[in-house]
Design a protein around this motif. Structure first.
Motif, short mmCIF file in Angstrom:
data_model
loop_
_atom_site.label_atom_id
_atom_site.label_comp_id
_atom_site.label_asym_id
_atom_site.label_seq_id
_atom_site.Cartn_x
_atom_site.Cartn_y
_atom_site.Cartn_z
N LEU A 151 15.26 -25.09 73.55
CA LEU A 151 15.13 -24.84 72.29
C LEU A 151 13.79 -23.80 72.41
O LEU A 151 13.23 -23.61 73.25
CB LEU A 151 14.70 -25.71 71.22
N ALA A 204 19.90 -22.07 70.75
CA ALA A 204 19.84 -23.51 71.38
C ALA A 204 20.62 -23.21 72.83
O ALA A 204 21.69 -23.14 72.68
CB ALA A 204 20.08 -24.64 70.66
N ARG A 207 24.27 -30.86 67.08
CA ARG A 207 23.87 -31.74 65.91
C ARG A 207 22.49 -31.23 65.53
O ARG A 207 21.55 -31.39 66.61
CB ARG A 207 24.26 -33.03 65.64
N GLU A 208 22.18 -31.12 64.08
CA GLU A 208 20.61 -30.86 63.53
C GLU A 208 20.31 -32.08 62.65
O GLU A 208 21.15 -31.87 61.54
CB GLU A 208 20.62 -29.37 63.10
N ASN A 209 19.42 -32.87 63.16
CA ASN A 209 18.85 -33.95 62.16
C ASN A 209 20.53 -34.68 61.89
O ASN A 209 20.67 -35.48 60.86
CB ASN A 209 18.24 -33.67 60.96
N VAL A 220 26.12 -28.52 63.72
CA VAL A 220 25.76 -27.22 63.69
C VAL A 220 27.06 -26.15 63.79
O VAL A 220 27.71 -26.26 65.04
CB VAL A 220 24.70 -26.74 64.35
N ILE A 258 21.08 -20.95 66.09
CA ILE A 258 20.77 -22.03 64.88
C ILE A 258 19.72 -21.05 63.98
O ILE A 258 19.34 -19.99 64.38
CB ILE A 258 19.72 -23.06 65.80
N LEU A 280 16.82 -21.62 60.79
CA LEU A 280 15.78 -22.77 60.00
C LEU A 280 15.51 -22.03 58.75
O LEU A 280 14.76 -20.87 58.61
CB LEU A 280 14.43 -22.76 61.10
N TYR A 323 12.75 -30.99 63.10
CA TYR A 323 14.18 -30.81 63.53
C TYR A 323 14.51 -31.47 64.93
O TYR A 323 13.90 -31.10 65.84
CB TYR A 323 14.66 -29.26 63.37
N GLU A 324 15.31 -32.36 64.73
CA GLU A 324 15.90 -33.17 65.98
C GLU A 324 17.42 -32.62 66.22
O GLU A 324 18.36 -32.78 65.41
CB GLU A 324 15.86 -34.46 65.89
N TYR A 325 17.50 -32.09 67.64
CA TYR A 325 18.75 -31.45 68.08
C TYR A 325 19.53 -32.34 68.97
O TYR A 325 18.79 -32.77 70.06
CB TYR A 325 18.82 -29.97 68.50
N TYR A 357 13.72 -31.38 70.15
CA TYR A 357 13.20 -31.18 68.93
C TYR A 357 12.50 -29.91 68.57
O TYR A 357 11.87 -29.23 69.54
CB TYR A 357 12.32 -32.46 68.64
#
Length: 1020
Positions: free
Chosen positions: A247, A259, A276-278, A282, A301, A303, A309-311, A333
């Protein structure tokens, strides 16, 4: 001259010539002594650890010389007896120095099976290994012993070596994300009894991710412990895994970023890549075609708002194209700093009849925080994050009357780490589910708070008593679950409360693991709980009766019993349940995985009859909260339902502009910690003089500030506060006090993980360049911490590589110092799966080396029991018997003194056994003496009136003559007298009666004395 005198004292000259005949006792003793010692050792009766000590037996020559040349003045018989006693004492003393040990020979083999349960071993391989263990154990000789150890990152004893092997299911809880063969072999060797021939059977794939077996193999070889190995063979030819999710280091809101995902594969293939984001996907899954080796893919990605934010990235492939799925996901993250928020945590199961009642604990507090111009986010305990990194967007966390059993251990640890490492503020607001009554005693939350839940005797008069009965539970790690939740339940209790644990042991039956004792002795209980052998209890009755007797004898005001079981023991009798009701002892039953998967009505009946509660959880993870909830039934005495007006302690900015404090209608007892700041306190009570009950207190914990408000801030106990004019101002100043202060630091940190290592990099953005001393503290799984020093690798850049210790979330806090300057940087990284899942083939070479160096063998699947138990050789063990030789030596010492110092008159002793043979002679002699005494007395009395000095000498002479006649003991009826010659100094003759051989020893000594006096007179 002095040396010569000393020599003569040590080696005196002989009084008589010494011949070889006089050395016969010495030679006889040495021959007998040598034969005895050699015979004892050759026959295996005794073993002498220090045989060189037998050289000291040469001192026997000196002892013998003193006996024949010394001036003991003993007769020949006594001298010989004294010599023998001295030689025996010397011989025993020499044997003592030689360290004698009794030898025991046993033809018994003790085998410990060590089974690998690490992540690299599939479940099918584990089942095959356990089947192998059971098969070989059933074929072992009846007298041999077998035990079981399971291992991964750590090792645990499933069953100690014993003749029987009561295996039902794996109960030990271990960490499977690594393999530590060194610890495993050490533990298995420690379990083997010294008196038996020991052997270890290692069942593993040979991979070793922690420790070093080279350090333990030499020790096993020296102890003659052979390690037989059974390799678990596997090799994956198709494997796909994700190595990393990269990231951007620094981001700004409203900009696009990428990413990057690194994918590796053993063979070419294709699949779907999902980002996936949280938890939300995505875009759409990305179809990818990859080659063998490393592949890199990029997904955009965007924001929109600050926050955490956890990926997660996952590769999905067709079935059969990939063996392991655990290594198909990676995590990372991003944290975008923004305006801090307050996280309000509420009880997910509050009491109340309607929605308004359920929210009254926190609605007024939430409103006051918002009016204080702060953002508030309200979540229940079930929704609370499990990672301290995800708490970074919050400046403060507030627990509002929420119990500890609503969280899991990971969530509470996240709060603790967020406060200590990140500086996030924390406050607990009171209520009947907070502090001690809420179950926070001996938790990481109590460590962070400025108060402790340990209450002194002055504050709490009533105490509770809890008895816990553990029954073996036939589900994976069942006994381990029982031990763990027992310890958690004890932690909830107060220091004065009593607790005891009962188990059914395989050998001793129903027994107390430890009887009722204060819960404050928790550290003494833990080793006993960890080492408990929990068996399959045949009946509830005996164990419940044993526990009831202990509770009846306790002086506690509240008494409770908890039983965890699978429901198969026989139920107690109605009479026993009646005793529980009579003595007001409630019983709560926890039915866990009963046989057949059905509810157990008997357990429900026990709980209902005694006023307890019944639980039937479907998941073992629910057990800790159940036990904590049950333990909290003993904590109600900590709640003080009384109206008080708090008193101001230390002046604090929290009370700025506040003149009067409203009343509170209840609070929870607690004890303020020594370094804490007590701002509001309850009025001092007469019965607890000198004790202060804190209402509001603060202290600094790590980088954060924590607060404890032991009453509540709701319409319950704090109804007067909610309607108070200064309520909103008080809450605002309270939040300012505990909230994290946003400080602009010049250090930026990021990390890169590869395999089993991570690289931490810190960069300095200070306007003025300077050299920094940079260190980082890394907190990770298994409550482990490491501190590393970062080295400067380029201008303003510092770096260190750290080995990892398992999967999980790692938090890093770096500190850079230079003179008065001190900057901090917080960050972290996530290891999504165990490094064990990066091993795609077994390593039998390591197992072969272990067997070769210890004298073991590689076992086949067939006829393995013959190889394990067929290689027999009796084991000789020894134990010290120093005490027995000391006792023998202690007996000989007074015997030697008696021989030398005590004179025995054998004639008197002989007379004891002749039973009156000389009674007539003695009577006659005594009669003559008495008659003579009477005659002399009468003659003296007749002359008292007419003293005659001239006759005085003749009278005395007559008396002496009469005395001599009496001493000579003439024959009865005859008396011979001879007048003494005045001019002759001839000594009196010895008595004529009897020969010298018939005289007593005392008589002979008197004659000898008379002759010596006579010789002295002649010399004059």
């Amino acid at each position: 001259m002095k040396i010569k005198e000393l020599y003569r004292q040590l080696v005196p000259r002989p009084r008589t010539p010494v011949t070889w005949l006089r050395a016969i006792p010495l030679v006889f003793f040495l021959v007998l002594y040598a034969g005895l010692c050699i015979g004892l050792e050759q026959t295996g009766v005794l073993l002498f650890a220090r045989p060189w000590a037998f050289c000291l037996i040469l001192f026997s020559v000196w002892v013998w010389w003193l006996s024949i040349a010394g001036y003991g003045g003993l007769s020949k018989g006594r001298a010989l007896a004294a010599l023998i006693s001295r030689l025996l004492m010397l011989g025993l003393f020499v044997m003592l120095i030689a360290e004698p040990r009794s030898v025991r020979v046993r033809d018994v083999i003790s085998v410990v099976y060590a089974v690998d349960l690490s992540d690299s071993i599939g479940e099918s391989s584990v089942e095959s290994a356990l089947e192998f263990v059971m098969k070989t154990v059933t074929e072992k000789p009846q007298t041999d012993e077998a035990g079981l150890v399971v291992f991964g990152r750590n090792s645990a004893v499933e069953l100690p070596p014993r003749v029987s092997f009561p295996y039902e299911a794996l109960n030990s809880r271990i960490d499977r994300d690594a393999t530590n063969l060194q610890q495993t072999l050490s533990l298995a060797a420690a379990m083997l009894p010294e008196e038996n021939r020991g052997r270890i059977v290692l069942i593993s794939d040979g991979t070793e991710t922690e420790g070093s077996i080279s350090q333990v193999l030499d020790e096993l070889k020296s102890r003659d412990i052979a390690v037989d190995v059974l390799p678990l063979q596997y090799e994956y030819d198709k494997e796909i895994w994700l190595e990393n999710l990269e990231l951007p280091r620094f981001v700004k809101l409203g900009e696009n970023y990428e990413a990057a995902i690194v994918l590796s594969s053993l063979k070419p293939g294709k699949g779907k890549l999902v980002l996936r984001e949280n938890g939300k996907m995505v875009g759409n899954p990305k179809e990818v075609t990859f080659k063998a080796g490393k592949n890199r893919y990029v997904i955009p990605i965007y924001l929109k708002s600050p926050g955490y934010y956890e990926y997660s990235a996952t590769i999905e492939t067709d079935r059969g194209e990939d063996h392991l799925t655990e290594n198909n996901t990676v995590l990372n993250y991003l944290y975008v700093e923004g305006e801090g928020k307050v996280l309000l945590v509420t009880d997910p199961n509050p009491s109340g009849d309607n929605e308004a009642d359920k929210k009254k604990d926190w609605l007024s507090l939430e409103k006051a925080i918002r009016e204080g111009e702060r953002n508030v986010e309200t979540v229940s305990a079930y929704e609370f994050p499990s990672d301290s990194l995800s708490l970074m967007p919050y400046d403060a966390i507030v627990f509002v009357n929420v119990p500890a059993d609503a969280f899991n251990v990971i969530q509470l640890k996240a709060v603790h780490d967020a406060v200590f490492n990140q500086g996030i503020g924390f406050m607990m607001v009171g209520g009947d589910n907070s502090f001690g009554p809420g179950g926070y005693h001996r938790t990481v939350i109590e460590d962070a708070l400025p108060v402790t839940m340990d209450i002194t005797k002055k504050k709490v008069l009533p105490k509770g008593a809890l008895a816990i009965i553990l029954h073996t539970c036939e589900f994976p790690e069942g006994n381990t679950w029982g031990k763990r939740i027992t310890k958690q339940a004890i932690k909830v209790l107060g220091a004065q409360d009593e607790v005891g644990v009962l188990v059914y042991d395989f050998m001793d039956g129903e027994k107390w693991l430890f009887k009722l004792m204060p819960a404050g002795d928790y550290e003494k209980m833990v080793p006993k709980i960890n080492g408990a052998q929990i068996g399959d209890m045949p009946s509830f009755a005996n164990t419940m009766q044993l526990g009831l007797n202990g509770l009846i004898n306790s002086d506690a005001s509240t008494k409770h019993m908890i039983i965890i079981s699978d429901g198969d023991p026989q139920p107690p009798t109605p009479q026993l349940l009646g005793q529980f009701v009579k003595n007001k002892v409630s019983v709560s039953m926890v039915a866990i995985f009963p046989h057949g998967g059905q509810d157990i009505s008997s357990m429900r009946g026990i709980a209902g009859a005694t006023g307890g509660r019944y639980y039937f959880p479907s998941d073992p993870n629910q057990l800790p909260s159940i036990f904590i909830k049950e333990s909290k039934t003993l904590k109600r005495s900590m709640i003080q339902n009384e109206t008080i007006t708090p008193e101001v302690g230390l002046i604090s900015p929290v009370l700025k502009g506040i003149d009067a404090i409203p009343a509170l209608h209840g609070y929870v007892l607690a004890t303020i910690k020594p370094r804490a700041e007590g701002v509001l306190n309850a009025p001092e009570k007469k019965e607890a003089e000198g004790e202060i009950d804190p209402i509001l207190s603060f202290w600094r914990y790590g980088l954060g500030t924590t607060a404890a408000f032991t009453s509540d801030l709701s319409p319950n106990w704090g109804a007067d506060w909610v309607n108070w004019d200064h309520y909103q101002a008080f809450i605002k100043q309270l939040m300012i006090k505990i909230s994290r202060v946003q400080k602009h630091d010049h250090l930026k940190m990021w990390s890169h993980t590869s395999g089993n290592k991570t690289t931490i990099m810190v960069e300095d953005f200070h306007p003025e360049e300077s050299f920094l001393n940079v260190a980082a503290r890394i907190s990770g799984p298994h409550d482990r911490q490491e501190t590393v020093v970062l080295k400067q690798v380029s201008p303003r850049r510092y770096q260190a590589t750290v080995p990892l210790w398992g999967k999980g979330r790692y938090q890093v806090m770096a500190v850079g110092k230079s003179g008065d300057r001190e900057d901090h940087a917080n960050g972290g990284f996530i290891v999504p799966y165990s490094p064990e899942f990066l091993r795609f083939r077994s390593n039998p070479i390591v197992l072969e080396q272990i067997a070769a160096r210890t004298g073991g063998q590689q076992l086949p699947l067939e006829n393995a029991s013959e190889i394990i138990y067929g290689r027999r050789a009796p084991k000789m063990s020894s134990n010290p018997i120093f005490d027995w030789f000391l006792i023998a030596l202690a007996i000989l010492v007074p015997l030697d003194v008696g021989i030398r110092r005590i004179q025995l008159d054998w004639y008197i002793i002989k007379g004891w056994f002749e039973f009156g043979k000389d009674d007539k002679k003695s009577t006659a002699t005594m009669g003559a003496l008495l008659q003579r005494k009477q005659n002399v007395t009468e003659e003296l009395d007749s002359r008292k009136g007419q003293p005659d000095p001239l006759n005085q000498q003749s009278t005395i002479a007559k008396l002496q003559e009469q005395r001599q006649q009496t001493t000579r003991s003439p024959k009865p009826g005859k008396t011979e007298t001879k007048p003494p010659d005045k001019h002759t100094k001839e000594p009196p003759k010895p008595p004529a009666g009897g020969s010298e051989g018939n005289q007593s020893t005392t008589g002979r000594l008197l004659d000898l004395k008379r002759r010596r006096n006579s010789d002295d007179d002649k010399d004059k």
